[in-house]
Design an enzyme around this catalytic site. Sequence first.
Site, PDB file in Angstrom:
ATOM      1  N   ARG A  13       1.189  -1.003  -0.042  1.00 48.27           N
ATOM      2  CA  ARG A  13       0.252   0.096   0.041  1.00 48.27           C
ATOM      3  C   ARG A  13       1.205   1.390  -0.616  1.00 48.27           C
ATOM      4  O   ARG A  13       0.940   2.437  -1.010  1.00 48.27           O
ATOM      5  CB  ARG A  13      -1.170  -0.294   1.451  1.00 48.27           C
ATOM      6  CG  ARG A  13      -1.649   1.145   1.496  1.00 48.27           C
ATOM      7  CD  ARG A  13      -2.527   1.393   2.312  1.00 48.27           C
ATOM      8  NE  ARG A  13      -3.180   0.575   3.422  1.00 48.27           N
ATOM      9  CZ  ARG A  13      -1.934   0.671   5.273  1.00 48.27           C
ATOM     10  NH1 ARG A  13      -1.769   1.570   4.673  1.00 48.27           N
ATOM     11  NH2 ARG A  13      -1.871  -0.060   5.382  1.00 48.27           N
ATOM     12  N   TYR A  62     -17.730  17.347 -14.321  1.00 44.51           N
ATOM     13  CA  TYR A  62     -17.733  16.236 -14.364  1.00 44.51           C
ATOM     14  C   TYR A  62     -18.944  15.192 -13.309  1.00 44.51           C
ATOM     15  O   TYR A  62     -18.582  15.655 -12.018  1.00 44.51           O
ATOM     16  CB  TYR A  62     -16.899  15.283 -14.017  1.00 44.51           C
ATOM     17  CG  TYR A  62     -17.128  13.458 -14.255  1.00 44.51           C
ATOM     18  CD1 TYR A  62     -18.346  12.795 -14.963  1.00 44.51           C
ATOM     19  CD2 TYR A  62     -16.761  12.931 -13.155  1.00 44.51           C
ATOM     20  CE1 TYR A  62     -18.302  11.605 -14.878  1.00 44.51           C
ATOM     21  CE2 TYR A  62     -17.309  11.322 -12.830  1.00 44.51           C
ATOM     22  CZ  TYR A  62     -18.209  11.227 -13.128  1.00 44.51           C
ATOM     23  OH  TYR A  62     -17.902   8.973 -13.023  1.00 44.51           O
ATOM     24  N   ASP A  79      -8.023  19.177 -13.866  1.00 41.73           N
ATOM     25  CA  ASP A  79      -8.254  18.042 -14.038  1.00 41.73           C
ATOM     26  C   ASP A  79      -7.834  17.805 -15.275  1.00 41.73           C
ATOM     27  O   ASP A  79      -8.982  19.353 -16.443  1.00 41.73           O
ATOM     28  CB  ASP A  79     -10.290  18.293 -13.702  1.00 41.73           C
ATOM     29  CG  ASP A  79     -10.109  16.341 -13.629  1.00 41.73           C
ATOM     30  OD1 ASP A  79      -9.559  15.953 -14.714  1.00 41.73           O
ATOM     31  OD2 ASP A  79     -11.188  15.546 -13.502  1.00 41.73           O
ATOM     32  N   LYS A 132      -9.154   6.966 -18.489  1.00 42.34           N
ATOM     33  CA  LYS A 132     -10.088   7.400 -19.491  1.00 42.34           C
ATOM     34  C   LYS A 132      -8.154   7.377 -21.128  1.00 42.34           C
ATOM     35  O   LYS A 132      -7.846   6.742 -20.596  1.00 42.34           O
ATOM     36  CB  LYS A 132      -9.801   8.928 -19.586  1.00 42.34           C
ATOM     37  CG  LYS A 132     -10.862   8.906 -18.651  1.00 42.34           C
ATOM     38  CD  LYS A 132     -12.642   8.551 -18.885  1.00 42.34           C
ATOM     39  CE  LYS A 132     -13.884   8.300 -17.929  1.00 42.34           C
ATOM     40  NZ  LYS A 132     -13.248   8.744 -16.519  1.00 42.34           N
TER      41      LYS A 132
HETATM   42  C1  LIG Z   1     -13.148  15.325 -15.963  1.00 42.10           C
HETATM   43  C2  LIG Z   1     -13.049  13.325 -15.428  1.00 42.10           C
HETATM   44  N1  LIG Z   1     -12.539  13.746 -14.125  1.00 42.10           N
HETATM   45  C3  LIG Z   1     -12.898  12.401 -13.104  1.00 42.10           C
HETATM   46  C4  LIG Z   1     -13.177  11.823 -13.570  1.00 42.10           C
HETATM   47  C5  LIG Z   1     -13.556  10.200 -11.722  1.00 42.10           C
HETATM   48  O1  LIG Z   1     -12.420   9.397 -12.942  1.00 42.10           O
HETATM   49  P1  LIG Z   1     -12.870   7.893 -12.603  1.00 42.10           P
HETATM   50  O2  LIG Z   1     -14.376   7.110 -12.865  1.00 42.10           O
HETATM   51  O3  LIG Z   1     -12.192   6.798 -12.862  1.00 42.10           O
HETATM   52  O4  LIG Z   1     -13.307   8.021 -11.138  1.00 42.10           O
HETATM   53  C6  LIG Z   1     -14.787  11.590 -14.448  1.00 42.10           C
HETATM   54  C7  LIG Z   1     -14.786  10.068 -14.930  1.00 42.10           C
HETATM   55  O5  LIG Z   1     -15.812   9.758 -16.083  1.00 42.10           O
HETATM   56  C8  LIG Z   1     -13.705  12.665 -15.597  1.00 42.10           C
HETATM   57  O6  LIG Z   1     -14.228  11.998 -16.495  1.00 42.10           O
END
Ligand SMILES: Cc1ncc(COP(=O)(O)O)c(C=O)c1O
Length: 385
Positions: A50, A103, A176, A201
């Site tokens: 971990r 998101y 992000d 992604k």
């Molecule tokens: C822009 C963005 N940030 C964060 C996330 C969250 O990521 P995760 O689905 O890997 O938890 C997503 C998921 O769709 C996203 O599109």
Amino acid sequence: MQFTTKGIHIGEKPNFQEGATGDVIVPLHLSTTFARQEVEVPTAGYEYSRSLNPTRKALESKLAAIEKARYGLAFSSGLGAETTVLLALLKSGDHVITTDDLYGGTQRLFRKVFTANYGIEFSFVDSANPARVEDAIRKETKMIWIETPTNPMLKLTDIARIALIAKENNLILVVDNTFMSPYFQNPLELGADIVLHSTSKYINGHSDSIGGAVMVSRDDLYEKLQFMQNSAGAMMSPFDSYLVLRGIKTLSLRMRQHEENAIEIAKFLSDHPKVKKVIYPGLESHPQHELAKEQMRGFGGMMAIELEGELEDAKRFLSNLKYFALAESLGGVESLIELPALMTHGSVPVDDRKKLGITDTLIRVSVGIEETEDLIEDLVQALNF
Ligand SMILES: Cc1ncc(COP(=O)(O)O)c(C=O)c1O
């Protein structure tokens, strides 16, 4: 070292030490614990998986390199990364200014977990307008958190402008960068303090691993984030780390093809009578096309389209498609398509959805790397609803 070379070589050097076999990739280290020969001397710094794992460590150095950061940290999901950032850097009573078109899952985490249970307040503002961000600053404000381009409306925020506001007010700026990937945009270079990705992604890119990443260059932030990664335990597993290491090696090739396809599709859809609007930063019609050219090195593979007609028409179009899988998520080699109002952004309050323009016929497209010709042919037949 250039982007693709870093993606292939950083963190993965063949090991020629005695007993090693010269593997050209980092092996998948599944051991949960690491034996030592003496009580006080962990072997090569490893104690328990971990806290530190050799496969994850290789990934973390690769993540740092491609985002031009000093440090990288890998998490079990994008939301796991987000949770860790918030837990590490904020406390009850703190205030965060954030983009209104985030998101949906991030909004749910902010509103229903951190505000509801931990008393951290968030102001959702139109960060495309820096004055709105400045106006929202209070004495409790500790952080600005932006997503650019946003999901699903592809609205851009001027990272350098917001970074100046953050610096002047002693606030931490988190960006992000999931939609652009480190190949097209590097927010740390523009003054951000923390970059965050859902590696589920583009970075992994094959729709077979859920993960998250955080990249930073400041020692103080890295120490706090690493402490929380180990304390809260939302780190990435060795197997996911192995998959993401593999994905990064082709990130540049994939991003170029995503973009090439997206540009062709955006142009095709812009001229189609059943399409009311195409939102893609690479089109001159995008209201922030100039900013896109300034702060990004490309326009990516994500777009939103608004169809003429009603919800039923949108549903028919989506079911007619053969190659675009009707699915949440984005950034995989295969094209994905979805209806945010009923899928990814279903948890966003209806009034907010309306204000942002997330209508019943707004469709989000993650253009894959299939042959452009096949994708356009599929769209032509599906639009015949
Ligand atoms: C822009 C963005 N940030 C964060 C996330 C969250 O990521 P995760 O689905 O890997 O938890 C997503 C998921 O769709 C996203 O599109």
